[in-house]
Design a protein around this motif. Structure first.
Motif, PDB file in Angstrom:
ATOM      1  N   MET A   1       0.836  -1.208   0.000  1.00 53.06           N
ATOM      2  CA  MET A   1       0.000   0.000   0.000  1.00 53.06           C
ATOM      3  C   MET A   1       0.870   1.257   0.000  1.00 53.06           C
ATOM      4  O   MET A   1       0.539   2.265   0.611  1.00 53.06           O
ATOM      5  CB  MET A   1      -0.953  -0.046   1.191  1.00 53.06           C
ATOM      6  CG  MET A   1      -1.893  -1.254   1.112  1.00 53.06           C
ATOM      7  SD  MET A   1      -3.290  -1.214   2.243  1.00 53.06           S
ATOM      8  CE  MET A   1      -2.462  -1.414   3.813  1.00 53.06           C
ATOM      9  N   SER A   2       1.996   1.179  -0.756  1.00 54.12           N
ATOM     10  CA  SER A   2       2.882   2.341  -0.897  1.00 54.12           C
ATOM     11  C   SER A   2       2.111   3.581  -1.328  1.00 54.12           C
ATOM     12  O   SER A   2       2.336   4.681  -0.839  1.00 54.12           O
ATOM     13  CB  SER A   2       3.930   2.099  -1.982  1.00 54.12           C
ATOM     14  OG  SER A   2       4.827   1.077  -1.667  1.00 54.12           O
TER      15      SER A   2
ATOM     16  N   TYR B   1      -8.033   5.871   3.820  1.00 51.25           N
ATOM     17  CA  TYR B   1      -6.901   6.774   3.603  1.00 51.25           C
ATOM     18  C   TYR B   1      -6.384   7.228   4.962  1.00 51.25           C
ATOM     19  O   TYR B   1      -6.862   6.785   5.990  1.00 51.25           O
ATOM     20  CB  TYR B   1      -7.346   7.961   2.739  1.00 51.25           C
ATOM     21  CG  TYR B   1      -8.009   7.487   1.460  1.00 51.25           C
ATOM     22  CD1 TYR B   1      -7.243   7.140   0.350  1.00 51.25           C
ATOM     23  CD2 TYR B   1      -9.390   7.291   1.394  1.00 51.25           C
ATOM     24  CE1 TYR B   1      -7.829   6.637  -0.802  1.00 51.25           C
ATOM     25  CE2 TYR B   1      -9.982   6.786   0.244  1.00 51.25           C
ATOM     26  CZ  TYR B   1      -9.203   6.466  -0.844  1.00 51.25           C
ATOM     27  OH  TYR B   1      -9.782   5.956  -1.974  1.00 51.25           O
ATOM     28  N   GLY B   2      -5.415   8.117   4.920  1.00 52.69           N
ATOM     29  CA  GLY B   2      -4.926   8.645   6.200  1.00 52.69           C
ATOM     30  C   GLY B   2      -3.508   8.212   6.505  1.00 52.69           C
ATOM     31  O   GLY B   2      -3.064   8.244   7.654  1.00 52.69           O
ATOM     32  N   GLY B   3      -2.799   7.775   5.497  1.00 53.71           N
ATOM     33  CA  GLY B   3      -1.400   7.396   5.693  1.00 53.71           C
ATOM     34  C   GLY B   3      -1.221   5.891   5.796  1.00 53.71           C
ATOM     35  O   GLY B   3      -2.143   5.156   6.170  1.00 53.71           O
ATOM     36  N   ARG B   4      -0.013   5.466   5.467  1.00 53.17           N
ATOM     37  CA  ARG B   4       0.246   4.022   5.405  1.00 53.17           C
ATOM     38  C   ARG B   4       0.158   3.356   6.768  1.00 53.17           C
ATOM     39  O   ARG B   4      -0.370   2.244   6.892  1.00 53.17           O
ATOM     40  CB  ARG B   4       1.625   3.796   4.794  1.00 53.17           C
ATOM     41  CG  ARG B   4       1.824   2.386   4.292  1.00 53.17           C
ATOM     42  CD  ARG B   4       3.095   2.308   3.526  1.00 53.17           C
ATOM     43  NE  ARG B   4       3.286   1.053   2.847  1.00 53.17           N
ATOM     44  CZ  ARG B   4       4.368   0.795   2.120  1.00 53.17           C
ATOM     45  NH1 ARG B   4       5.306   1.714   1.990  1.00 53.17           N
ATOM     46  NH2 ARG B   4       4.500  -0.373   1.531  1.00 53.17           N
ATOM     47  N   GLU B   5       0.687   4.062   7.783  1.00 50.23           N
ATOM     48  CA  GLU B   5       0.637   3.487   9.139  1.00 50.23           C
ATOM     49  C   GLU B   5      -0.810   3.222   9.541  1.00 50.23           C
ATOM     50  O   GLU B   5      -1.131   2.194  10.133  1.00 50.23           O
ATOM     51  CB  GLU B   5       1.287   4.450  10.140  1.00 50.23           C
ATOM     52  CG  GLU B   5       2.791   4.622   9.971  1.00 50.23           C
ATOM     53  CD  GLU B   5       3.570   3.482  10.614  1.00 50.23           C
ATOM     54  OE1 GLU B   5       3.035   2.835  11.522  1.00 50.23           O
ATOM     55  OE2 GLU B   5       4.718   3.250  10.173  1.00 50.23           O
ATOM     56  N   HIS B   6      -1.665   4.180   9.196  1.00 47.10           N
ATOM     57  CA  HIS B   6      -3.078   4.027   9.539  1.00 47.10           C
ATOM     58  C   HIS B   6      -3.675   2.823   8.805  1.00 47.10           C
ATOM     59  O   HIS B   6      -4.384   2.011   9.407  1.00 47.10           O
ATOM     60  CB  HIS B   6      -3.830   5.306   9.179  1.00 47.10           C
ATOM     61  CG  HIS B   6      -5.311   5.192   9.364  1.00 47.10           C
ATOM     62  ND1 HIS B   6      -5.893   4.983  10.610  1.00 47.10           N
ATOM     63  CD2 HIS B   6      -6.344   5.231   8.470  1.00 47.10           C
ATOM     64  CE1 HIS B   6      -7.205   4.893  10.463  1.00 47.10           C
ATOM     65  NE2 HIS B   6      -7.498   5.047   9.184  1.00 47.10           N
TER      66      HIS B   6
ATOM     67  N   HIS C   1      -2.954  -0.007  -5.107  1.00 46.34           N
ATOM     68  CA  HIS C   1      -2.334  -0.915  -4.142  1.00 46.34           C
ATOM     69  C   HIS C   1      -1.844  -2.163  -4.889  1.00 46.34           C
ATOM     70  O   HIS C   1      -2.536  -2.683  -5.763  1.00 46.34           O
ATOM     71  CB  HIS C   1      -3.325  -1.314  -3.052  1.00 46.34           C
ATOM     72  CG  HIS C   1      -3.746  -0.161  -2.194  1.00 46.34           C
ATOM     73  ND1 HIS C   1      -4.830  -0.215  -1.352  1.00 46.34           N
ATOM     74  CD2 HIS C   1      -3.226   1.087  -2.037  1.00 46.34           C
ATOM     75  CE1 HIS C   1      -4.968   0.944  -0.710  1.00 46.34           C
ATOM     76  NE2 HIS C   1      -3.995   1.756  -1.122  1.00 46.34           N
ATOM     77  N   THR C   2      -0.678  -2.611  -4.511  1.00 48.41           N
ATOM     78  CA  THR C   2      -0.090  -3.786  -5.191  1.00 48.41           C
ATOM     79  C   THR C   2      -0.090  -4.933  -4.213  1.00 48.41           C
ATOM     80  O   THR C   2       0.857  -5.102  -3.441  1.00 48.41           O
ATOM     81  CB  THR C   2       1.345  -3.477  -5.642  1.00 48.41           C
ATOM     82  OG1 THR C   2       1.354  -2.192  -6.243  1.00 48.41           O
ATOM     83  CG2 THR C   2       1.829  -4.510  -6.640  1.00 48.41           C
ATOM     84  N   VAL C   3      -1.143  -5.694  -4.218  1.00 56.50           N
ATOM     85  CA  VAL C   3      -1.341  -6.644  -3.138  1.00 56.50           C
ATOM     86  C   VAL C   3      -1.594  -8.083  -3.608  1.00 56.50           C
ATOM     87  O   VAL C   3      -1.827  -8.966  -2.791  1.00 56.50           O
ATOM     88  CB  VAL C   3      -2.498  -6.183  -2.217  1.00 56.50           C
ATOM     89  CG1 VAL C   3      -2.102  -4.906  -1.482  1.00 56.50           C
ATOM     90  CG2 VAL C   3      -3.775  -5.946  -3.011  1.00 56.50           C
ATOM     91  N   GLU C   4      -1.572  -8.292  -4.920  1.00 63.60           N
ATOM     92  CA  GLU C   4      -1.726  -9.662  -5.425  1.00 63.60           C
ATOM     93  C   GLU C   4      -0.574 -10.062  -6.332  1.00 63.60           C
ATOM     94  O   GLU C   4      -0.570 -11.157  -6.899  1.00 63.60           O
ATOM     95  CB  GLU C   4      -3.035  -9.836  -6.228  1.00 63.60           C
ATOM     96  CG  GLU C   4      -4.299  -9.393  -5.549  1.00 63.60           C
ATOM     97  CD  GLU C   4      -4.662  -7.974  -5.937  1.00 63.60           C
ATOM     98  OE1 GLU C   4      -3.792  -7.234  -6.413  1.00 63.60           O
ATOM     99  OE2 GLU C   4      -5.833  -7.611  -5.741  1.00 63.60           O
ATOM    100  N   ASP C   5       0.374  -9.180  -6.527  1.00 62.69           N
ATOM    101  CA  ASP C   5       1.421  -9.421  -7.533  1.00 62.69           C
ATOM    102  C   ASP C   5       2.265 -10.649  -7.213  1.00 62.69           C
ATOM    103  O   ASP C   5       2.615 -11.423  -8.107  1.00 62.69           O
ATOM    104  CB  ASP C   5       2.309  -8.176  -7.706  1.00 62.69           C
ATOM    105  CG  ASP C   5       2.896  -7.685  -6.393  1.00 62.69           C
ATOM    106  OD1 ASP C   5       2.282  -7.919  -5.334  1.00 62.69           O
ATOM    107  OD2 ASP C   5       3.979  -7.066  -6.422  1.00 62.69           O
ATOM    108  N   ILE C   6       2.569 -10.853  -5.939  1.00 64.77           N
ATOM    109  CA  ILE C   6       3.391 -12.025  -5.592  1.00 64.77           C
ATOM    110  C   ILE C   6       2.615 -13.304  -5.883  1.00 64.77           C
ATOM    111  O   ILE C   6       3.142 -14.257  -6.462  1.00 64.77           O
ATOM    112  CB  ILE C   6       3.841 -11.948  -4.113  1.00 64.77           C
ATOM    113  CG1 ILE C   6       4.860 -10.802  -3.959  1.00 64.77           C
ATOM    114  CG2 ILE C   6       4.446 -13.279  -3.650  1.00 64.77           C
ATOM    115  CD1 ILE C   6       5.321 -10.552  -2.535  1.00 64.77           C
ATOM    116  N   SER C   7       1.327 -13.298  -5.521  1.00 68.66           N
ATOM    117  CA  SER C   7       0.497 -14.492  -5.762  1.00 68.66           C
ATOM    118  C   SER C   7       0.496 -14.878  -7.230  1.00 68.66           C
ATOM    119  O   SER C   7       0.691 -16.045  -7.583  1.00 68.66           O
ATOM    120  CB  SER C   7      -0.962 -14.233  -5.363  1.00 68.66           C
ATOM    121  OG  SER C   7      -1.065 -13.782  -4.069  1.00 68.66           O
ATOM    122  N   ILE C   8       0.245 -13.902  -8.077  1.00 71.58           N
ATOM    123  CA  ILE C   8       0.059 -14.258  -9.494  1.00 71.58           C
ATOM    124  C   ILE C   8       1.383 -14.515 -10.188  1.00 71.58           C
ATOM    125  O   ILE C   8       1.471 -15.380 -11.053  1.00 71.58           O
ATOM    126  CB  ILE C   8      -0.774 -13.203 -10.257  1.00 71.58           C
ATOM    127  CG1 ILE C   8      -0.081 -11.843 -10.281  1.00 71.58           C
ATOM    128  CG2 ILE C   8      -2.164 -13.092  -9.666  1.00 71.58           C
ATOM    129  CD1 ILE C   8      -0.673 -10.885 -11.291  1.00 71.58           C
TER     130      ILE C   8
END
Lengths: 312, 281
Positions: free
Chosen positions: A106-107, A280-285, A116-123
């Motif tokens: 979620m860079s 939203y609200g920042g990555r930490e959030h 958001h790049t959250v499935e790239d490793i899976s595929i």
């Protein structure tokens, strides 16, 4: 301190100055570090416009023509948008093109799920021949950039958008695909196995809990080294800013299962089973919403240790 | 020469028919529509190639983007000596080396393809690499007309004209048919010439079964004055040469069987006394 992206491209620029076969294919994606490449090595810079499928196809053609190609875009677009091109033009023919995606996990915390790049490793780990390099720090980015021109197979470099502290020395040997970052005096029976930005989080957690940390930066995982490192462990935790199905945690479970190891595994990652993240609200959030902040991880580890009766 | 080529085209069509019938699969009609195009390229002195050195650096690159036409490329390559003809008898068999779509480990085949809309983009990359390397070979791409529904074709078309890839020649097998219907019923492609022209290409439109028109369209192709890439829209008939297989969607990806084989062979006018596998193996 440089971002992983700028460290990576600066190194590629340095190589490209003396190797005219090094070519960047960009799908309308820039970077401060790329400006000088475009200005000084314009004949080695190919802009395909906003057309990721064409970026991969043209990269394959260039590679068949002897070029050392880097295909570049925001990470979800250079992986998901053109997945079949990667599958056929690169993996099926084992053509050595390096895909460079910026925005791991979620860079792009201000941009919502499209970015958001959250499935790239899976595929991508489902494809034969292709290796994934999930980058942890800028020195690793530089080393992988150097290596990428000479790999005989397709390669995906997963870069974070944010700046992180440096973990590795510039001389570190990254060829083993993983690193045991456990404090020298600790002999752990619990390991936190992480990738990318979550390695930094794992090291924060290790300041609080006596556990080992393993950084997996190349997939497929180096099986022998991984099993040799963890085989005595009582429990493993995996940590990734990526969806759980098919990600790093899955890869670890597959390795253990295939080798008959019955070590319990608790996967910590993004649970998107109820839908994507429109917050939203920042990555930490955002991380805290999915239990990936330091406190939540410590709590979740403690609960799992208790459930598995691991005296820690 | 045309007479010899016509005879060769007939011979190749017969090989296609035999190969696909023996295997009970393969895209016969899609291959028949582009038979004259491939025969002209390979036997008419257009393509530069060396069957003994399939990877010869100076060869022209032919990308069959409509890779279901493997059923015609493989017989042509076998006939030219890229690999033994016996291999055609093992089409789609356990002991064979290739199947219904193209794979790059077969001598003479440049890339693996089969999913439409892929090969053409790779061809643009090959053409750009040749320009960058100051190499003189040409890159040819054979596209299906139905394939032009794929957005990736137009990404590549824009790219090629923007990059002035004058060393790239696309030939569209305009047989007006897709798998289930005529192109104009499914997704209207016309006005196809104007579309390509608008995308910055030099466009020629020909009868794709006429050797004279094919050679006219390719005349001077190595010394073109235009910086634009060239597209030749070749009007063809899917299933050309066999009337009951022509212009009929039901014959897509179907190999004739039983009496159909004899009827087809009679129409092609080829005498082939022995069964194909027996003749070859």
């Amino acid at each position: 301190m440089k971002t992983q992206r700028d460290a990576f491209w600066d190194k590629v620029y340095e190589i490209a100055l003396s190797n005219k076969d090094v070519v960047i294919v960009s799908a309308d994606m820039g970077a401060p570090s790329l400006d000088k490449f475009r200005a000084n090595l314009s004949s080695q810079y190919v802009d395909v416009g906003i057309a990721e499928q064409q970026a991969i196809a043209v990269s394959a053609g260039l590679a068949l023509g002897g070029k050392k190609v880097f295909a570049y875009a925001i990470a979800p677009f250079i992986t998901l948008r053109c997945y079949e091109q990667i599958r056929l033009e690169l993996a099926a023919m084992n053509i050595p093109v390096t895909l460079v995606g910026v925005g791991a996990g979620m860079s792009y915390d201000d941009s919502g799920p499209t970015h958001h790049t959250v499935e790239d490793i899976s595929i991508l780990r489902a494809l034969p021949n292709l290796r994934i390099h999930s980058i942890t720090d800028s020195n690793m980015a530089i080393a992988i950039a150097s290596m990428s021109c000479f790999l005989p197979y397709p390669n995906y470099v997963r870069l974070d958008r944010k700046v992180f502290p440096t973990i590795y020395s510039p001389l570190y040997d990254f060829s083993h695909g993983l690193a045991n970052l456990t404090e020298p005096k600790v002999v752990p029976d619990v390991y936190l196995v992480a990738t990318g930005n979550m390695v930094h989080r794992a090291l924060e957690v290790a300041q609080e809990l006596p556990l080992g940390v393993i950084d997996i930066f190349t997939l497929p995982i180096n099986q022998d080294l991984f099993l040799k490192t963890v085989w005595k462990a009582k429990i493993l935790f995996t940590l990734e800013e990526h969806t759980l199905p098919g990600g790093l945690g899955s890869a670890v479970c597959e390795l253990l299962a295939d080798n008959g190891l019955t070590i319990p595994v608790k996967r910590l990652g993004l649970d998107f089973s109820k839908g994507y993240c429109y917050q939203y609200g920042g990555r930490e959030h955002l991380q805290s919403l999915y239990g990936l902040d330091k406190e939540s991880i410590i709590r979740r580890i403690a609960l799992a240790l208790e459930a598995h009766h691991v005296d820690h | 020469m045309s007479e010899l080529l016509r005879s060769k085209a007939n011979y190749i069509r017969n090989l296609v028919l035999e190969m696909c019938s023996a295997a009970s699969t393969g895209h016969v009609t899609s291959s028949f529509s582009c038979t004259e195009i491939l025969v002209a390229l390979y036997y008419g002195g257009i393509l530069r190639f060396d069957p003994q050195k399939p990877k010869w650096e100076g060869r022209d690159r032919l990308i069959i983007s409509k890779a279901q036409a493997s059923a015609i490329l493989y017989p042509v390559l076998a006939d030219l000596g890229f690999f033994p003809k016996e291999e055609l008898g093992r089409f789609c068999q356990a002991d064979g080396k290739f199947g219904v779509h193209l794979q790059n480990d077969v001598p003479g085949v440049e890339i693996t393809s089969g999913s439409l809309g892929h090969g053409f983009g790779v061809a643009t990359g090959l053409a750009l690499a040749a320009k960058m390397n100051r190499q003189l070979h040409l890159v040819f791409a054979l596209l299906g007309d139905g394939e032009c529904c794929e957005g990736s074709i137009w990404e590549a078309a824009m790219f090629a004209s923007h990059k002035r890839l004058s060393n790239l020649i696309a030939i569209i097998d305009r047989n007006y048919l897709m798998a289930t219907d005529f192109t104009e019923n499914a997704i209207e492609l016309e006005p196809l010439e104007e579309k390509w022209r608008a995308f910055g290409w030099r466009v020629k439109s020909i009868d794709g079964h006429s050797f004279e028109e094919i050679f006219d369209a390719l005349d001077g192709v190595r010394s073109r004055r235009s910086s634009k890439p060239l597209v030749i829209i070749a009007r063809t008939v899917k299933g050309k040469g066999v009337d009951f297989m022509s212009d009929d969607p039901l014959w897509h990806a179907v190999a004739p069987k039983g009496d159909e084989i004899t009827r087809a062979k009679n129409q092609l006018g080829v005498d082939e006394p022995k069964p194909f596998r027996e003749a070859l193996l």
